[in-house]
Scaffold this motif. Structure first.
Motif, PDB file in Angstrom:
ATOM      1  N   VAL A   1      -3.152   1.286 -11.057  1.00  0.00           N
ATOM      2  CA  VAL A   1      -2.535   2.133 -11.516  1.00  0.00           C
ATOM      3  C   VAL A   1      -1.182   1.798 -12.182  1.00  0.00           C
ATOM      4  N   LEU A   2      -0.189   0.593 -11.004  1.00  0.00           N
ATOM      5  CA  LEU A   2       0.556   0.299 -11.510  1.00  0.00           C
ATOM      6  C   LEU A   2       0.871  -0.444 -12.904  1.00  0.00           C
ATOM      7  N   GLN A   3      -0.561  -1.364 -13.379  1.00  0.00           N
ATOM      8  CA  GLN A   3      -0.162  -2.132 -14.251  1.00  0.00           C
ATOM      9  C   GLN A   3       0.004  -1.577 -15.747  1.00  0.00           C
ATOM     10  N   PRO A   4      -0.844  -0.419 -15.360  1.00  0.00           N
ATOM     11  CA  PRO A   4      -1.116  -0.230 -17.122  1.00  0.00           C
ATOM     12  C   PRO A   4       0.375   0.903 -17.595  1.00  0.00           C
ATOM     13  N   LEU A   5       0.484   0.985 -16.333  1.00  0.00           N
ATOM     14  CA  LEU A   5       2.440   1.388 -16.075  1.00  0.00           C
ATOM     15  C   LEU A   5       3.401   0.531 -16.732  1.00  0.00           C
ATOM     16  N   LEU A   6       3.154  -0.948 -16.951  1.00  0.00           N
ATOM     17  CA  LEU A   6       3.726  -1.512 -17.139  1.00  0.00           C
ATOM     18  C   LEU A   6       3.093  -2.546 -18.798  1.00  0.00           C
ATOM     19  N   ALA A   7       2.182  -1.785 -19.108  1.00  0.00           N
ATOM     20  CA  ALA A   7       1.580  -2.342 -20.653  1.00  0.00           C
ATOM     21  C   ALA A   7       2.666  -2.173 -21.620  1.00  0.00           C
ATOM     22  N   GLU A   8       4.042  -1.289 -21.639  1.00  0.00           N
ATOM     23  CA  GLU A   8       4.756  -1.456 -22.937  1.00  0.00           C
ATOM     24  C   GLU A   8       6.294  -1.939 -23.024  1.00  0.00           C
TER      25      GLU A   8
ATOM     26  N   GLU B   1       1.236  -1.343   0.218  1.00  0.00           N
ATOM     27  CA  GLU B   1      -0.219  -0.017   0.200  1.00  0.00           C
ATOM     28  C   GLU B   1       0.264   1.220   0.231  1.00  0.00           C
ATOM     29  N   SER B   2       1.976   0.997  -0.147  1.00  0.00           N
ATOM     30  CA  SER B   2       3.029   2.133   0.271  1.00  0.00           C
ATOM     31  C   SER B   2       2.261   3.140   1.480  1.00  0.00           C
ATOM     32  N   LYS B   3       1.881   2.834   2.774  1.00  0.00           N
ATOM     33  CA  LYS B   3       1.172   3.703   3.478  1.00  0.00           C
ATOM     34  C   LYS B   3       2.191   4.988   4.095  1.00  0.00           C
ATOM     35  N   ARG B   4       3.611   4.745   4.399  1.00  0.00           N
ATOM     36  CA  ARG B   4       4.487   5.338   4.525  1.00  0.00           C
ATOM     37  C   ARG B   4       5.245   7.167   3.600  1.00  0.00           C
ATOM     38  N   PHE B   5       4.508   6.482   2.317  1.00  0.00           N
ATOM     39  CA  PHE B   5       4.892   7.695   1.345  1.00  0.00           C
ATOM     40  C   PHE B   5       3.532   8.321   1.229  1.00  0.00           C
ATOM     41  N   GLU B   6       2.270   7.864   1.860  1.00  0.00           N
ATOM     42  CA  GLU B   6       0.940   8.914   1.447  1.00  0.00           C
ATOM     43  C   GLU B   6       0.887   9.038  -0.095  1.00  0.00           C
ATOM     44  N   GLY B   7       0.584   7.753  -0.239  1.00  0.00           N
ATOM     45  CA  GLY B   7       0.680   7.819  -2.823  1.00  0.00           C
ATOM     46  C   GLY B   7       0.937   6.850  -3.024  1.00  0.00           C
ATOM     47  N   VAL B   8       1.152   6.686  -4.112  1.00  0.00           N
ATOM     48  CA  VAL B   8       1.860   5.168  -4.741  1.00  0.00           C
ATOM     49  C   VAL B   8       2.671   5.954  -5.223  1.00  0.00           C
ATOM     50  N   LYS B   9       3.715   4.974  -4.628  1.00  0.00           N
ATOM     51  CA  LYS B   9       5.480   5.315  -4.352  1.00  0.00           C
ATOM     52  C   LYS B   9       6.000   4.705  -5.633  1.00  0.00           C
ATOM     53  N   LEU B  10       4.970   3.971  -5.584  1.00  0.00           N
ATOM     54  CA  LEU B  10       5.820   3.026  -7.311  1.00  0.00           C
ATOM     55  C   LEU B  10       5.638   3.425  -8.451  1.00  0.00           C
ATOM     56  N   ALA B  11       5.099   4.530  -8.775  1.00  0.00           N
ATOM     57  CA  ALA B  11       4.009   4.951  -9.825  1.00  0.00           C
ATOM     58  C   ALA B  11       4.994   6.312  -9.779  1.00  0.00           C
TER      59      ALA B  11
ATOM     60  N   MET C   1      14.514 -18.557  -7.321  1.00  0.00           N
ATOM     61  CA  MET C   1      13.277 -18.147  -7.731  1.00  0.00           C
ATOM     62  C   MET C   1      14.556 -16.485  -6.940  1.00  0.00           C
ATOM     63  N   LEU C   2      14.062 -14.926  -7.515  1.00  0.00           N
ATOM     64  CA  LEU C   2      14.344 -13.699  -7.383  1.00  0.00           C
ATOM     65  C   LEU C   2      14.025 -13.055  -7.000  1.00  0.00           C
ATOM     66  N   LEU C   3      13.677 -13.079  -5.354  1.00  0.00           N
ATOM     67  CA  LEU C   3      13.095 -11.665  -4.764  1.00  0.00           C
ATOM     68  C   LEU C   3      13.358 -10.612  -5.119  1.00  0.00           C
ATOM     69  N   THR C   4      13.260  -9.618  -5.787  1.00  0.00           N
ATOM     70  CA  THR C   4      13.361  -8.092  -5.453  1.00  0.00           C
ATOM     71  C   THR C   4      12.659  -7.159  -5.206  1.00  0.00           C
ATOM     72  N   LEU C   5      12.750  -6.201  -4.844  1.00  0.00           N
ATOM     73  CA  LEU C   5      11.537  -5.826  -4.351  1.00  0.00           C
ATOM     74  C   LEU C   5      11.893  -3.896  -5.200  1.00  0.00           C
ATOM     75  N   ALA C   6      10.941  -3.141  -6.001  1.00  0.00           N
ATOM     76  CA  ALA C   6      10.979  -2.512  -6.785  1.00  0.00           C
ATOM     77  C   ALA C   6      11.443  -0.905  -6.436  1.00  0.00           C
TER      78      ALA C   6
ATOM     79  N   ILE D   1       8.581   1.904 -10.564  1.00  0.00           N
ATOM     80  CA  ILE D   1       8.031   0.143 -11.102  1.00  0.00           C
ATOM     81  C   ILE D   1       8.903  -0.425 -12.636  1.00  0.00           C
ATOM     82  N   TYR D   2       8.364   0.543 -13.696  1.00  0.00           N
ATOM     83  CA  TYR D   2       8.762   0.546 -15.041  1.00  0.00           C
ATOM     84  C   TYR D   2      10.371   0.642 -14.752  1.00  0.00           C
ATOM     85  N   THR D   3      11.007   1.088 -14.529  1.00  0.00           N
ATOM     86  CA  THR D   3      12.430   1.948 -14.501  1.00  0.00           C
ATOM     87  C   THR D   3      12.938  -0.160 -13.809  1.00  0.00           C
TER      88      THR D   3
END
Length: 245
Positions: free
Chosen positions: A101-108, A34-44, A146-151, A61-63
């Motif tokens: 919000v995030l899924q459309p950012l990954l479409a390309e 949820e990115s609660k501490r960020f108070e917004g959509v952090k990965l966008a 599996m390789l776990l990563t955090l965006a 997230i795209y990067t």
């Protein structure tokens, strides 16, 4: 609890690697929070992203996903009998709270080099639900690890991830990043370790499993100081962007 010394290998080069095995590695992006501490959509949020020809701004997230798409098996292991084996490393992105919000950012990126997206309906219960979902997917699809990563670990480079993968190929053990005098992600877990993830709950993530594997001598640590930089708050993002200027 004091951990026993964890083996830290010296830097590996391509010429030191064993021949490419048939092992299948799944790269997982955990991005359901949820990115609660960020108070917004952090990965966008937009950060500088260096393309082949120019520097531009892209969502976090795209990067991150674009960087992981650079990790091809043929770039990471020895050529077998002098021939390349063009094969992208399979990628899984787990979304949740901000999926719309995030899924459309990954479409390309997805159209360019397809990857799977799973929606975690239990994202509100904590990080463990996403990690468990990733482990279940990896087991069901027959991956060897599996390789776990955090965006939001925005400072890590493709070379950092390559070093983890090369070490996994070389040792056959679980591999974790070592930073701030502790073990953490990004980390690679072998299939034999995946059943342990079913016992996780809340926001525990994978740290307890990393420590358990280290105590048993089943884990190799790679010093990755840049893994200590992540984005949790607006202030973190501002500080990171200031460093990039």
């Amino acid at each position: 609890m004091t951990l026993p010394p964890v083996q830290k290998p010296t830097a590996l080069t391509l010429t030191e690697q064993a021949p490419c095995s048939s092992k299948r590695l799944l790269i997982v992006v955990l991005a359901a929070g949820e990115s609660k501490r960020f108070e917004g959509v952090k990965l966008a949020q937009l950060i500088p992203s260096l393309s082949a020809t120019e520097t531009r701004e892209q969502a976090i997230i795209y990067t991150h996903v674009e960087l992981l798409q650079q990790l091809h098996y043929q770039d990471l292991v020895l050529e077998r009998q002098g021939a390349h084996s063009p094969q992208h490393t399979p990628l899984l992105v787990i979304l949740g709270a901000h999926q719309h919000v995030l899924q459309p950012l990954l479409a390309e990126l997805n159209s360019r080099q397809p990857f799977d997206i799973l929606i975690n309906p239990h994202w509100h219960t904590g990080l463990a639900s996403s990690v468990s979902l990733a482990a279940s997917y990896a087991k069901e699809q027959g991956f060897d690890a599996m390789l776990l990563t955090l965006a939001d670990q925005v400072a890590l480079s493709a070379d950092d991830y390559r070093q983890l993968i090369l070490t996994w190929h070389e040792t056959g053990k679980d591999v974790a990043a070592d930073y701030l005098d502790d073990l953490g992600v990004p980390a690679i877990f072998n299939a034999s370790t995946l059943p342990l993830f079913t016992h996780l709950s809340g926001d525990r993530g994978a740290k307890s499993i990393l420590k358990q594997q280290a105590q048993q001598g089943a884990l190799v640590a790679i010093t990755l100081p840049r893994a200590a930089i992540d984005i949790d708050t607006q202030a973190d993002l501002a500080s990171w962007l200031a460093l990039k200027e």
